[in-house]
Write a protein that holds these residues in place. Structure first.
Motif, PDB file in Angstrom:
ATOM      1  N   ARG A  64       0.601  -1.527  -0.066  1.00 35.92           N
ATOM      2  CA  ARG A  64       0.058   0.394   0.042  1.00 35.92           C
ATOM      3  C   ARG A  64       1.283   1.254  -0.420  1.00 35.92           C
ATOM      4  O   ARG A  64       2.386   1.082   0.403  1.00 35.92           O
ATOM      5  CB  ARG A  64      -0.788   0.241   1.606  1.00 35.92           C
ATOM      6  N   TRP A  65       0.136   2.074  -0.410  1.00 36.80           N
ATOM      7  CA  TRP A  65       1.167   4.052  -1.053  1.00 36.80           C
ATOM      8  C   TRP A  65       0.112   4.374   0.211  1.00 36.80           C
ATOM      9  O   TRP A  65      -0.806   4.293   0.240  1.00 36.80           O
ATOM     10  CB  TRP A  65       1.225   4.631  -1.564  1.00 36.80           C
ATOM     11  N   ILE A  66       0.825   5.528   0.975  1.00 39.28           N
ATOM     12  CA  ILE A  66      -0.019   6.458   1.996  1.00 39.28           C
ATOM     13  C   ILE A  66       0.686   7.704   1.879  1.00 39.28           C
ATOM     14  O   ILE A  66       2.470   8.021   1.691  1.00 39.28           O
ATOM     15  CB  ILE A  66      -0.429   6.278   3.427  1.00 39.28           C
ATOM     16  N   THR A  67       0.208   8.555   1.204  1.00 39.88           N
ATOM     17  CA  THR A  67       0.870  10.145   0.663  1.00 39.88           C
ATOM     18  C   THR A  67      -0.194  11.004   1.676  1.00 39.88           C
ATOM     19  O   THR A  67      -1.393  11.301   1.857  1.00 39.88           O
ATOM     20  CB  THR A  67       0.822  10.600   0.092  1.00 39.88           C
ATOM     21  N   ILE A  68       0.755  12.269   2.752  1.00 35.18           N
ATOM     22  CA  ILE A  68       0.868  12.722   3.770  1.00 35.18           C
ATOM     23  C   ILE A  68       1.107  14.471   3.150  1.00 35.18           C
ATOM     24  O   ILE A  68       2.546  14.666   3.067  1.00 35.18           O
ATOM     25  CB  ILE A  68       1.545  12.882   4.535  1.00 35.18           C
ATOM     26  N   ASP A  69       0.825  15.116   2.976  1.00 34.97           N
ATOM     27  CA  ASP A  69       0.922  16.945   2.935  1.00 34.97           C
ATOM     28  C   ASP A  69       0.565  17.103   3.949  1.00 34.97           C
ATOM     29  O   ASP A  69      -1.166  17.064   4.184  1.00 34.97           O
ATOM     30  CB  ASP A  69      -0.166  16.835   1.357  1.00 34.97           C
ATOM     31  N   MET A  70       1.572  18.344   4.409  1.00 34.92           N
ATOM     32  CA  MET A  70       1.663  18.265   5.637  1.00 34.92           C
ATOM     33  C   MET A  70       2.308  19.755   5.703  1.00 34.92           C
ATOM     34  O   MET A  70       2.666  20.495   4.717  1.00 34.92           O
ATOM     35  CB  MET A  70       1.822  18.073   6.372  1.00 34.92           C
ATOM     36  N   VAL A  71       1.658  21.148   6.730  1.00 35.95           N
ATOM     37  CA  VAL A  71       3.303  21.785   6.799  1.00 35.95           C
ATOM     38  C   VAL A  71       3.302  21.672   8.047  1.00 35.95           C
ATOM     39  O   VAL A  71       2.490  21.331   9.153  1.00 35.95           O
ATOM     40  CB  VAL A  71       2.038  23.312   7.290  1.00 35.95           C
ATOM     41  N   THR A  72       4.591  21.674   8.811  1.00 34.78           N
ATOM     42  CA  THR A  72       5.282  21.553  10.136  1.00 34.78           C
ATOM     43  C   THR A  72       6.774  22.332   9.856  1.00 34.78           C
ATOM     44  O   THR A  72       7.119  22.077   9.461  1.00 34.78           O
ATOM     45  CB  THR A  72       4.803  19.590  10.449  1.00 34.78           C
ATOM     46  N   SER A  73       7.416  21.758  11.595  1.00 35.23           N
ATOM     47  CA  SER A  73       8.284  22.074  11.918  1.00 35.23           C
ATOM     48  C   SER A  73       9.204  20.950  10.956  1.00 35.23           C
ATOM     49  O   SER A  73       9.037  20.216  11.157  1.00 35.23           O
ATOM     50  CB  SER A  73       8.627  22.438  13.193  1.00 35.23           C
ATOM     51  N   VAL A  74      10.730  21.659  11.107  1.00 33.85           N
ATOM     52  CA  VAL A  74      11.439  20.496  10.326  1.00 33.85           C
ATOM     53  C   VAL A  74      11.773  19.670  11.990  1.00 33.85           C
ATOM     54  O   VAL A  74      11.587  18.557  11.678  1.00 33.85           O
ATOM     55  CB  VAL A  74      12.936  21.344  10.016  1.00 33.85           C
ATOM     56  N   GLN A  75      12.532  20.155  12.719  1.00 39.50           N
ATOM     57  CA  GLN A  75      12.514  19.252  13.999  1.00 39.50           C
ATOM     58  C   GLN A  75      11.268  18.071  14.166  1.00 39.50           C
ATOM     59  O   GLN A  75      10.897  17.120  14.096  1.00 39.50           O
ATOM     60  CB  GLN A  75      12.249  20.235  15.392  1.00 39.50           C
ATOM     61  N   ASN A  76      10.205  18.245  13.851  1.00 40.81           N
ATOM     62  CA  ASN A  76       9.050  17.883  13.790  1.00 40.81           C
ATOM     63  C   ASN A  76       8.847  16.636  12.763  1.00 40.81           C
ATOM     64  O   ASN A  76       7.997  15.512  12.855  1.00 40.81           O
ATOM     65  CB  ASN A  76       7.433  18.019  13.796  1.00 40.81           C
ATOM     66  N   MET A  77       9.652  16.926  11.843  1.00 40.78           N
ATOM     67  CA  MET A  77       8.914  16.354  10.625  1.00 40.78           C
ATOM     68  C   MET A  77      10.882  14.832  11.010  1.00 40.78           C
ATOM     69  O   MET A  77       9.859  13.543  10.228  1.00 40.78           O
ATOM     70  CB  MET A  77      10.052  16.971   9.363  1.00 40.78           C
ATOM     71  N   LYS A  78      11.366  15.364  11.064  1.00 38.21           N
ATOM     72  CA  LYS A  78      11.756  14.412  11.995  1.00 38.21           C
ATOM     73  C   LYS A  78      12.134  13.496  12.514  1.00 38.21           C
ATOM     74  O   LYS A  78      12.043  11.977  12.616  1.00 38.21           O
ATOM     75  CB  LYS A  78      13.946  15.632  12.082  1.00 38.21           C
ATOM     76  N   GLU A  79      11.363  13.493  13.582  1.00 35.84           N
ATOM     77  CA  GLU A  79      10.557  13.022  14.625  1.00 35.84           C
ATOM     78  C   GLU A  79       9.434  12.438  14.068  1.00 35.84           C
ATOM     79  O   GLU A  79       9.429  10.828  14.220  1.00 35.84           O
ATOM     80  CB  GLU A  79       9.054  13.717  15.630  1.00 35.84           C
ATOM     81  N   VAL A  80       8.536  12.290  13.110  1.00 35.26           N
ATOM     82  CA  VAL A  80       7.418  11.851  12.556  1.00 35.26           C
ATOM     83  C   VAL A  80       8.332  10.547  11.360  1.00 35.26           C
ATOM     84  O   VAL A  80       8.558   9.551  10.955  1.00 35.26           O
ATOM     85  CB  VAL A  80       6.844  12.491  11.286  1.00 35.26           C
ATOM     86  N   GLU A  81      10.026  10.951  10.580  1.00 34.83           N
ATOM     87  CA  GLU A  81      10.619  10.147   9.661  1.00 34.83           C
ATOM     88  C   GLU A  81      11.276   8.785  11.132  1.00 34.83           C
ATOM     89  O   GLU A  81      11.530   7.945  10.605  1.00 34.83           O
ATOM     90  CB  GLU A  81      11.788  10.852   9.469  1.00 34.83           C
ATOM     91  N   SER A  82      11.805   9.509  12.097  1.00 37.53           N
ATOM     92  CA  SER A  82      12.006   8.689  13.201  1.00 37.53           C
ATOM     93  C   SER A  82      10.840   7.482  13.001  1.00 37.53           C
ATOM     94  O   SER A  82      11.458   6.700  13.913  1.00 37.53           O
ATOM     95  CB  SER A  82      12.394   8.847  14.205  1.00 37.53           C
ATOM     96  N   GLN A  83       9.549   7.865  13.520  1.00 41.98           N
ATOM     97  CA  GLN A  83       8.318   7.205  13.935  1.00 41.98           C
ATOM     98  C   GLN A  83       9.131   5.716  12.705  1.00 41.98           C
ATOM     99  O   GLN A  83       8.178   5.299  12.960  1.00 41.98           O
ATOM    100  CB  GLN A  83       7.454   7.834  13.916  1.00 41.98           C
ATOM    101  N   LEU A  84       8.349   6.566  11.546  1.00 41.87           N
ATOM    102  CA  LEU A  84       8.031   6.238  10.139  1.00 41.87           C
ATOM    103  C   LEU A  84       9.936   4.635  10.460  1.00 41.87           C
ATOM    104  O   LEU A  84       9.561   3.456   9.566  1.00 41.87           O
ATOM    105  CB  LEU A  84       8.844   6.269   9.325  1.00 41.87           C
ATOM    106  N   LYS A  85      11.175   4.659  10.482  1.00 40.70           N
ATOM    107  CA  LYS A  85      11.925   4.134  10.453  1.00 40.70           C
ATOM    108  C   LYS A  85      12.090   2.602  11.603  1.00 40.70           C
ATOM    109  O   LYS A  85      12.331   1.768  10.537  1.00 40.70           O
ATOM    110  CB  LYS A  85      13.400   4.799  10.909  1.00 40.70           C
ATOM    111  N   ILE A  86      11.426   2.860  12.642  1.00 38.75           N
ATOM    112  CA  ILE A  86      11.152   1.762  13.684  1.00 38.75           C
ATOM    113  C   ILE A  86      10.099   1.151  13.172  1.00 38.75           C
ATOM    114  O   ILE A  86       9.733  -0.111  13.947  1.00 38.75           O
ATOM    115  CB  ILE A  86      11.201   1.985  14.920  1.00 38.75           C
ATOM    116  N   SER A  87       9.070   1.218  12.592  1.00 33.75           N
ATOM    117  CA  SER A  87       7.565   0.528  12.377  1.00 33.75           C
ATOM    118  C   SER A  87       8.556  -0.628  11.235  1.00 33.75           C
ATOM    119  O   SER A  87       8.444  -0.335  10.317  1.00 33.75           O
ATOM    120  CB  SER A  87       6.743   1.805  11.375  1.00 33.75           C
ATOM    121  N   ASP A  88       7.717  -1.332  11.540  1.00 34.98           N
ATOM    122  CA  ASP A  88       7.963  -2.869  11.023  1.00 34.98           C
ATOM    123  C   ASP A  88       6.995  -3.218   9.513  1.00 34.98           C
ATOM    124  O   ASP A  88       7.826  -3.684   8.534  1.00 34.98           O
ATOM    125  CB  ASP A  88       7.586  -3.777  11.629  1.00 34.98           C
ATOM    126  N   ASP A  89       5.858  -2.461   9.761  1.00 33.09           N
ATOM    127  CA  ASP A  89       5.367  -2.262   8.336  1.00 33.09           C
ATOM    128  C   ASP A  89       5.891  -0.756   6.886  1.00 33.09           C
ATOM    129  O   ASP A  89       5.233  -1.536   5.757  1.00 33.09           O
ATOM    130  CB  ASP A  89       3.275  -2.250   8.581  1.00 33.09           C
TER     131      ASP A  89
END
Length: 103
Positions: A64-89
């Motif tokens: 599956r593909w998920i696309t999210i368009d957002m407006v957020t801070s650079v620090q918050n974007m790094k936090e979202v990316e780190s959450q995705l890195k550890i997800s097994d799915d």
């Protein structure tokens, strides 16, 4: 705050697991004052190429593909990316800055 587009490739998972990944990312974005402009989810599709999974020898041609368009801070974007890195799915994700500011 800059505008981002996050494209995520997931292994073949159920809709509930997709919703859990979207909820985690969304809550992280919104708690820091970010704005989600659009979330697009696909049904299970055949990928145009093979993704390697996180397990040894794991290969995926469907998912599956998920696309999210957002407006957020650079620090918050790094936090979202780190959450995705550890997800097994999550097989792979890509983030791109679509605009340096909201305007």
């Amino acid at each position: 705050m800059p505008c981002y587009q996050l494209l995520t490739a997931l292994r073949p998972v159920g809709k509930q697991q997709v919703e859990n990944i979207v909820k985690k990312a969304s809550s992280s974005i919104l708690k820091d004052g970010g704005v989600i402009k659009r979330i697009h989810r696909t049904d299970e599709i055949r990928f145009p190429f093979t993704f390697s999974g996180k397990q040894v020898g794991e290969k995926h041609t469907k998912g599956r593909w998920i696309t999210i368009d957002m407006v957020t801070s650079v620090q918050n974007m790094k936090e979202v990316e780190s959450q995705l890195k550890i997800s097994d799915d999550v097989l792979r994700f890509s983030t791109r800055k679509t605009s340096p500011t909201l305007i």
